[in-house]
Every structure is written in C-alpha cells, then in structure tokens.
Write an enzyme that holds these catalytic residues in place. Structure first.
Site, short mmCIF file in Angstrom:
data_model
loop_
_atom_site.label_atom_id
_atom_site.label_comp_id
_atom_site.label_asym_id
_atom_site.label_seq_id
_atom_site.Cartn_x
_atom_site.Cartn_y
_atom_site.Cartn_z
N ALA A 61 0.84 -1.20 0.00
CA ALA A 61 0.00 0.00 0.00
C ALA A 61 0.88 1.25 0.00
O ALA A 61 2.00 1.23 0.50
CB ALA A 61 -0.88 -0.01 1.24
N GLY A 103 1.30 -5.17 1.15
CA GLY A 103 0.22 -5.36 0.19
C GLY A 103 0.72 -6.00 -1.10
O GLY A 103 -0.05 -6.67 -1.81
N GLU A 106 0.64 -9.55 -0.46
CA GLU A 106 -0.77 -9.96 -0.37
C GLU A 106 -1.37 -10.09 -1.77
O GLU A 106 -2.19 -10.97 -2.05
CB GLU A 106 -1.56 -8.96 0.48
CG GLU A 106 -1.14 -9.03 1.94
CD GLU A 106 -1.71 -7.90 2.78
OE1 GLU A 106 -1.48 -6.73 2.45
OE2 GLU A 106 -2.41 -8.21 3.77
N GLU A 126 4.37 -4.75 7.59
CA GLU A 126 3.40 -3.78 8.12
C GLU A 126 3.65 -3.48 9.59
O GLU A 126 3.46 -2.38 10.07
CB GLU A 126 1.97 -4.30 7.94
CG GLU A 126 1.44 -4.24 6.51
CD GLU A 126 1.78 -5.47 5.68
OE1 GLU A 126 2.69 -6.24 6.08
OE2 GLU A 126 1.14 -5.66 4.63
C1 3H9 Z 1 0.57 -2.20 3.48
O1 3H9 Z 1 0.94 -2.74 2.48
C2 3H9 Z 1 -0.78 -2.40 4.09
C3 3H9 Z 1 -1.48 -3.58 3.49
O2 3H9 Z 1 -1.16 -4.75 4.20
C4 3H9 Z 1 -2.97 -3.42 3.58
C5 3H9 Z 1 -3.57 -2.31 2.83
C6 3H9 Z 1 -5.06 -2.33 2.84
N1 3H9 Z 1 4.47 3.70 0.17
O3 3H9 Z 1 13.21 2.44 0.55
P1 3H9 Z 1 13.56 3.11 -0.72
C7 3H9 Z 1 9.16 5.33 -1.15
S1 3H9 Z 1 1.55 -1.09 4.30
C8 3H9 Z 1 4.88 4.93 -0.20
O4 3H9 Z 1 14.61 4.16 -0.66
P2 3H9 Z 1 14.69 0.69 -1.79
C9 3H9 Z 1 10.25 5.75 -0.18
O5 3H9 Z 1 9.76 6.65 0.79
C10 3H9 Z 1 3.03 -1.04 3.34
N2 3H9 Z 1 6.17 5.22 -0.50
O6 3H9 Z 1 13.91 2.07 -1.90
C11 3H9 Z 1 11.25 6.39 -1.11
O7 3H9 Z 1 10.77 7.68 -1.40
P3 3H9 Z 1 11.78 8.92 -1.54
C12 3H9 Z 1 3.87 -2.22 3.61
C13 3H9 Z 1 7.05 4.23 -0.43
O8 3H9 Z 1 14.83 0.22 -3.19
C14 3H9 Z 1 11.12 5.56 -2.38
O9 3H9 Z 1 9.85 4.91 -2.31
N3 3H9 Z 1 5.10 -2.11 2.85
C15 3H9 Z 1 6.69 2.93 -0.04
O10 3H9 Z 1 15.89 0.84 -0.93
C16 3H9 Z 1 12.21 4.51 -2.51
O11 3H9 Z 1 12.23 3.74 -1.30
C17 3H9 Z 1 6.23 -1.66 3.38
O12 3H9 Z 1 6.31 -1.33 4.56
C18 3H9 Z 1 5.33 2.67 0.26
N4 3H9 Z 1 4.88 1.47 0.62
O13 3H9 Z 1 13.72 -0.29 -0.98
C19 3H9 Z 1 7.41 -1.57 2.44
N5 3H9 Z 1 7.80 2.14 -0.03
O14 3H9 Z 1 12.60 8.60 -2.75
C20 3H9 Z 1 8.16 -0.31 2.66
C21 3H9 Z 1 8.81 2.93 -0.42
O15 3H9 Z 1 10.86 10.07 -1.69
N6 3H9 Z 1 9.20 -0.11 1.67
N7 3H9 Z 1 8.38 4.19 -0.66
O16 3H9 Z 1 12.59 8.92 -0.29
C22 3H9 Z 1 10.41 -0.73 1.73
O17 3H9 Z 1 10.68 -1.54 2.58
C23 3H9 Z 1 11.43 -0.36 0.71
O18 3H9 Z 1 11.04 0.88 0.15
C24 3H9 Z 1 11.61 -1.36 -0.45
C25 3H9 Z 1 12.51 -0.69 -1.56
C26 3H9 Z 1 12.34 -2.59 0.08
C27 3H9 Z 1 10.31 -1.74 -1.06
#
Ligand code: 3H9
Length: 699
Positions: A61, A103, A106, A126
């Site tokens: 998400a 998500g 999921e 999450e």
């Molecule tokens: C969820 O999914 C809820 C569901 O279960 C249910 C829903 C109903 N959203 O980390 P990076 C941005 S909750 C928005 O440097 P990497 C991040 O801020 C979600 N933005 O890249 C950054 O922005 P900026 C559960 C996001 O390659 C840019 O993307 N998921 C999100 O080192 C690059 O990110 C998580 O908790 C997001 N979800 O790593 C996953 N994710 O350039 C969280 C990233 O402006 N994300 N951004 O600073 C991560 O763990 C890492 O970003 C990931 C990529 C491993 C994916």
C-alpha cells in the site's frame, strides 16, 4: 500508463509500472483492477502474468495515502483487487522479481501461482509501521505456509528470499534466466498441463484445527512481551491469525476480523509515529549534499578499542578492505580477538551468512605502522576523546594518505574544525560519529566541518549507507545532535534523585515510557568511571562539576564503577544485569543533596519524571534547529530512535512533542522554568512554533 498490457499467445502480461517502488496508490490500483477483470472476461486469454516493470516488484500500500485524512477510510480497493483475483477465471501467475512487500505480497498471495526470480523476496513488514497485513495477509499466509511461518513473517517483518520462499511453499517455482521470459514459459507449461485457477481462500490449506496451535500462539505472545514491549499491532496480528484458525472454513469471517483490527491500527498514533520514522529515515539519508559521492575502495581505522573494532567491522561487512592501526601489537591482538568473536556471534545469530565471519576477518588488515595505511581513501580515527591526541593523529594521517583521501573522526563531541586545522586538507575532514556497539547500532552522525567540501560530506553519507547505517547530518557543535540533547536528559534525571526520587523510580518511569533502560541503568552500563577519569585527568575542580558528576565521582571513589564491577548506582549479582538497590547509594545521594542545598521532597510521580526527562530533549532539539546544528526535526527524531533507543512507536522526541501538542509542552516547560530556573528557558524556535500554531515543520 501504470499497467502495461501485452499478449504472448494465450498469456496476458500485466506489467505494473509505477516508479519508484510500485506502491499501490490509487493510480496503480484502478487500472490494475480494470485489467484483471478484462483478462478474466476475455476468451482469448488463457492465463495472466502479473509482472513489475520497476526494480521493486511491489512495495505494498502507498503509506503516504494513510495519512491523507484524519480517519483514513478502509483501503477497500486493495482488498477489492484481491477479490477480483479470487474471482478471475483464468490462472494468474505472480512473477515476483524484486521485493513483494506488505500489500505487494498480499497481491501475490491472491494470485493462483507464484514464481520467483533469484532477486525476488517476500515480506510482511506492516508491523514496522504499526499496522498488520490488511489485505488478507493474516488469512492467506497461514493457509499457504502454516501458522508458525505466518506468525514469524507478520511479526518480524523480515524478507524471505527466493529459495527459502520455495522451500516453505510461499512460491511454487524458482525462475532461471530473464524473469518475463521464464514466467511466460512457466505459464505455457501450466496451461499445457491443464492447470486451472487455484485459490488460497477456497479452503483451510495448512491451517491447523482450533486448539492445535495453542503453543505456537503462546510462544509468539512470549516473544512479543520480550521484544516488542509497548507496541499494539503485534498482539492484533496474533489475534488475526488465531481468527483465521477459528474461522477455518469461513474465509470471509476471518477477513472481517482482520479488517476491523487493521482499521484500529490505522487510527492508532503508533502507526502515525512509525510511518513518520520510515519517511524520516529516508529523508535523513538523502543528506545535506547533492554532490557526487566517490565510492570508497579501501578504509583505515585508527584505534582498535570498542569503537574502532566496531567501525572496522562495518567496513568489512560492507565488503571494503580495511587496515586497522593500533599503537602496540598486544592492543591490536586484543582488539582483533574481540572483532573475531563479534563476527562469530553475528554468524551464529544469522546476521552474517555461513562463512561470513571468516570472509569479513579476511578483509581486516592489522598494523602498527602508519605506512601501511597509505592506500586508504577513507580513514576513521577512533581513539579516546583527547583533542591533542586526535590532532596528532590527523597530522600523521595527512602525511601518510594520498591527496584527496578523507579523514573522519569518530569523536562524540570534540571540535572537528580544530582537527581539520591540523592537516593540509581541511576540505577532506569531517566527523563520523558511530554509536556503540558500532557494528549493531544504525545511527551515524555525519558532522560537516566549516571547511568540509560537499564531496566529502556526500562520500561519508554514501559510505554510511553502504554500511547499512542511517546517516544524519549535523553541524560541528559540542556534542553534535545526540549528546547535546542527552546532557539535558541526564542532568534532569540526577536532579530528580537529589530532590528525593529514588533511581529505581526514575528508571522504571522511563522504561514504562518505552526506553530500553532508564538513565541510571544506562550510566552503570556505560561505566561511571569513564567520566570520572576524564574529569580527574583534566583536573576539573569540584565546584565546576555538575551535581550528577559529583555523585558519580563519589561513587567511583568508593570503587563503584557500574555494571563492570558489580557496583555502581545499583548493585549487580555476579553474572546478572538486574539492578538491585543499595542503601549505601541512597545515603550518599541524601548526604550530597544536603551538602549541595537541595530541598528534598516526596518522590516525583511517573508523569512528572517523564516530562522532566523528555522535555529537555524537545527544548534542546528546538535550540539545535534554531542554531542550524540540525536541519530538520525529523533528523533529530532519527538520531534519538536509532542512537539512543527512543521508542520508534513514539516517533522520536520531536514527533512525540507534536503529538502531545506543542502548546501543552511549552506550558510545562514554562512551569519548570519558573520552578527550576534558567536551564529550562524555552527555546525560541519552540515559542515561535507555538505562536504560529504549527509544528516544527519538515525538510
Ligand atoms: C501495506 O501494504 C498495508 C497492506 O497490508 C494493507 C492495505 C489495505 N508507500 O526504501 P527506498 C518510497 S503497508 C509509499 O529508498 P529501496 C520511499 O519513501 C506497506 N512510498 O527504496 C522512497 O521515497 P523517496 C507495507 C514508499 O529500493 C522511495 O519509495 N510495505 C513505499 O531501498 C524509494 O524507497 C512496506 O512497509 C510505500 N509502501 O527499498 C514496504 N515504499 O525517494 C516499505 C517505499 O521520496 N518499503 N516508498 O525517499 C520498503 O521496505 C522499501 O522501500 C523497499 C525498496 C524494500 C520496497
């Protein structure tokens, strides 16, 4: 076009293309939904491949959407997409190349088959942002891989790599070669074998019968009590998976239970705080310099004590060869044997892969000769805090290293500019303040000196990121960000003692607040003798020592050095870290309080203890912003969360203050100012923020 469509014979390819990470915001969800339904209706389509056109398969998400309204509406759309996948009459194959997180995982679980490339990985992180998997993750995961693995994934949030995913049944196939081609071949193979749609939601899968997994749930709760104290979402995760078991044959009923708990997490301030930390960490790491960063090829560390050894470990873990210098062979060997032991411990606990300890040791070259450092392009000085000694080392490094090589000091408060002046390369000098234990703690304060060049700062940021640390920019100012704030916190904790609150009450109140330990446990752990010896060495007169210093000095004079010798502010039984009160210390506090003229009163209540110790952090943090020592309140939060154990679920001291209401915080600070005098003078930046009715602002 956030979803790109193409056909390979009967196989419909849906490629998600929403850089940087395919977060499932509205602009990706809407076309995804349409295309899944279109493929389901299209008679020419035999199977559907769900692919990613960016490096990350899908980050889940869009976390930014959660903060859009005060009471975020349930994100029905992601669930609706999963429903559409469930309803799709064609087999849908997720080709996971990159991270399928939250998500994103999921989404993959709602597909009929999951193929994973070598780069593919799954996680349900999450919990790290105070949520629980809210698109049926707590329902489909235990059906697919069993309750134990599901609990682990939901509670630790850590990624599961491709081979492990296949091993535990999370993925059906490990793809070789180019993922799209390999995915198409897999789809053809499935079609050829007459494979049909296969829905995890249609049956109990690997769910145990009610009661059968009671021990597993009990174990999870024990782990939560031990490691996730104060957090709300972990218990709700356990409850959701318990509901999956209880509702076994009724997927929809379990899902409704998940939905209810997900919405309550969304409304919980903990998720707001943890999401703040998520974005603040990334904002801090972007740093203060946009200059191009040169990649470090060879490191050097001066000093192989606790800090030097830990910093050398960071170089080696990042795969950078590093030469470690000590003054004598014995100190060198002693330091390296600690490093080896720490590496071995890391390998045992899984933080390093098998063989990792040996590989890392192979990257560390010990020496007692400055000449051996000549090829290093980034040196970190990590000797004890003595400016004259550091200046001598900087001068020696300046002589030895090639022009352009960078010299950093790991000092925790000394003047970087004075060290720079001892060299002929002030532009290539800066501070890199690691936190102990340096191989574990993620924070690094990067201190820009008056003459440090943008390239030097950029290089330090890049190096810290390569070491998997969280770098935060700070100006050169005594104690930088963290230790300057800590000073006020410790001062106030000691004041509480002299006023009549016992150390155990102060520590308990701050532990209950969420800190891993209180200030006096921390002081005993660090060792009371360090400060005492430094003050003695510097010949600091007694009347210039702070009241707290007077107390710890008196304790040291009685041979009470802290945990290291079983007696400090507390007593410790042999082999135990559990603090026990000692009447001798209580007597000493009382005696000193009388001598220093304190008016003793009843012990402070927990609420006052928390305010007295936390608000100096907020007030000093505001002053640091005002002075330009810190560039953003969110940077200060990151320093405290990653360097000082401030509970991430409270978002850091500045976020915490905003949540309390800055006007209320300022009112308390003003009251303390009236009661205790100048040290509580409110910082101008805080006063202005309250007057303007706004927070501290972001970058
Ligand atoms: C969820 O999914 C809820 C569901 O279960 C249910 C829903 C109903 N959203 O980390 P990076 C941005 S909750 C928005 O440097 P990497 C991040 O801020 C979600 N933005 O890249 C950054 O922005 P900026 C559960 C996001 O390659 C840019 O993307 N998921 C999100 O080192 C690059 O990110 C998580 O908790 C997001 N979800 O790593 C996953 N994710 O350039 C969280 C990233 O402006 N994300 N951004 O600073 C991560 O763990 C890492 O970003 C990931 C990529 C491993 C994916």
């Amino acid at each position: 076009m956030t979803v790109r469509i193409s056909d390979r014979g009967p196989v419909r390819l849906l490629e998600m293309h929403s850089p940087p990470v395919n977060a499932l915001g509205a602009k990706l969800r809407a076309p995804l939904m349409d295309e899944i339904q279109a493929a389901s209706r299209d008679d020419a389509v035999g199977a559907v491949l769900l692919l990613s056109g960016v490096k990350t398969w899908c980050a889940g998400a869009d976390i930014k959407e959660f903060g859009l309204s005060e009471l975020p509406a349930p994100d029905a759309s992601l669930n609706a997409i999963c429903d559409a996948l469930d309803a799709c009459r064609k087999p849908v194959i997720a080709v996971v190349d990159g991270a399928a997180y939250g998500g994103g995982m999921e989404l993959a679980l709602a597909c009929d088959y999951r193929a994973v490339s070598g780069r593919g990985r799954f996680a349900l992180p999450e919990v790290n942002i105070g949520l629980l998997p809210g698109a049926a993750g707590t329902q489909r995961t235990p059906r697919l891989i069993g309750v134990e693995h599901a609990l682990q994934m939901c509670l630790d949030g850590k990624p599961v790599g491709a081979s492990r995913a296949v091993e535990i049944g999370l993925a059906d196939r490990l793809l070789e070669g180019e993922p799209t081609e390999a995915g198409c071949a897999y789809a053809q193979e499935l079609l050829g074998a007459g494979a049909v749609a296969r829905k995890i939601s249609s049956g109990p899968g690997k769910l145990p019968r009610p009661g059968e997994a009671a021990e597993v749930f009990a174990g999870a709760r024990q782990m939560i009590a031990r490691k996730m104290r104060g957090r709300h979402s972990p218990e709700l995760i356990v409850q959701c998976i318990e509901q999956a078991v209880a509702c076994r044959d009724d997927f929809a009923a379990g899902l409704a239970e998940e939905r209810r708990r997900f919405v309550s997490c969304l409304k919980d301030p903990q998720s707001k705080a943890l999401s703040h930390v998520f974005f603040a960490e990334r904002a801090a790491a972007r740093g203060a310099s946009r200059a191009a960063a040169r990649a470090v090829k060879r490191g050097a560390v001066i000093g192989c004590g606790t800090m030097g050894g830990g910093i050398a470990m960071n170089f080696a873990i990042a795969g950078i060869p590093v030469t470690v210098l000590e003054t004598g062979q014995e100190a060198l060997e002693r330091g390296l044997s600690v490093v080896r032991r720490n590496f071995e411990r890391s390998e045992k606990s899984g933080r390093l892969p098998p063989g990792g300890a040996e590989r890392c040791m192979g990257l560390i070259m010990p020496t007692t000769d400055y000449g051996a450092l000549a090829r290093a392009d980034f040196a970190v000085e990590a000797v004890y805090e003595n400016l004259d000694l550091k200046k001598k080392i900087f001068a020696a490094l300046d002589e030895t290293l090639a022009p352009g090589a960078i010299i950093a000091s790991n000092t925790s408060y000394l003047d970087i500019d004075s060290m720079a002046e001892a060299t002929n390369r002030p532009g290539q000098v800066l501070g890199m303040h690691f936190f102990s234990p340096a191989n574990i703690m993620r924070l690094v304060e990067v201190i820009e000196g008056r003459r440090s060049t943008p390239e030097t700062v950029a290089c330090a940021f890049a190096l810290a990121s390569r070491m998997k640390k969280v770098p935060v920019w700070s100006a050169n100012s005594n104690g930088f960000i963290g230790n300057r704030m800590l000073a006020g916190y410790m001062y106030e904790a000691f004041e509480l003692l002299f006023e009549g609150t016992p150390p155990e009450s102060v520590d308990a109140a701050l532990r209950d607040f969420g800190l891993p330990m209180g200030p006096f446990q921390l002081a005993d752990l660090v060792g009371l003798d360090l400060g005492w010896r430094a003050r003695e060495l510097a010949g600091k007169p007694a009347d210039e020592r702070k009241p707290g210093e007077r107390l710890t000095d008196a304790l040291c004079e009685r041979g009470r050095f802290g945990q290291k010798n079983g007696h400090g502010i507390y007593n410790y039984s042999p082999g135990s870290r559990i603090p026990e009160s000692d009447p001798e210390v209580a007597g000493l506090i009382e005696e000193l309080a009388r001598e220093l003229g304190y008016r003793r009163g009843p012990p402070a209540k927990a609420d006052e203890i928390v305010k007295r110790c936390m608000y100096p952090l907020v007030n000093t943090g505001s002053a640091l912003l005002e002075e330009g020592v810190a560039r953003a309140a969110s940077d200060i939060d990151i320093v405290y969360v990653y360097g000082y154990g401030f509970p991430a679920w409270r978002g850091g001291p500045m976020h915490y203050a905003e949540q309390q209401g800055l006007d209320a915080v300022l009112a308390d600070i003003r009251e303390f100012h009236d009661r205790f005098g100048a040290r509580w003078a409110p910082a101008q930046r805080l006063v202005e923020a309250v007057a303007a009715g706004r927070g501290f602002g972001s970058r």
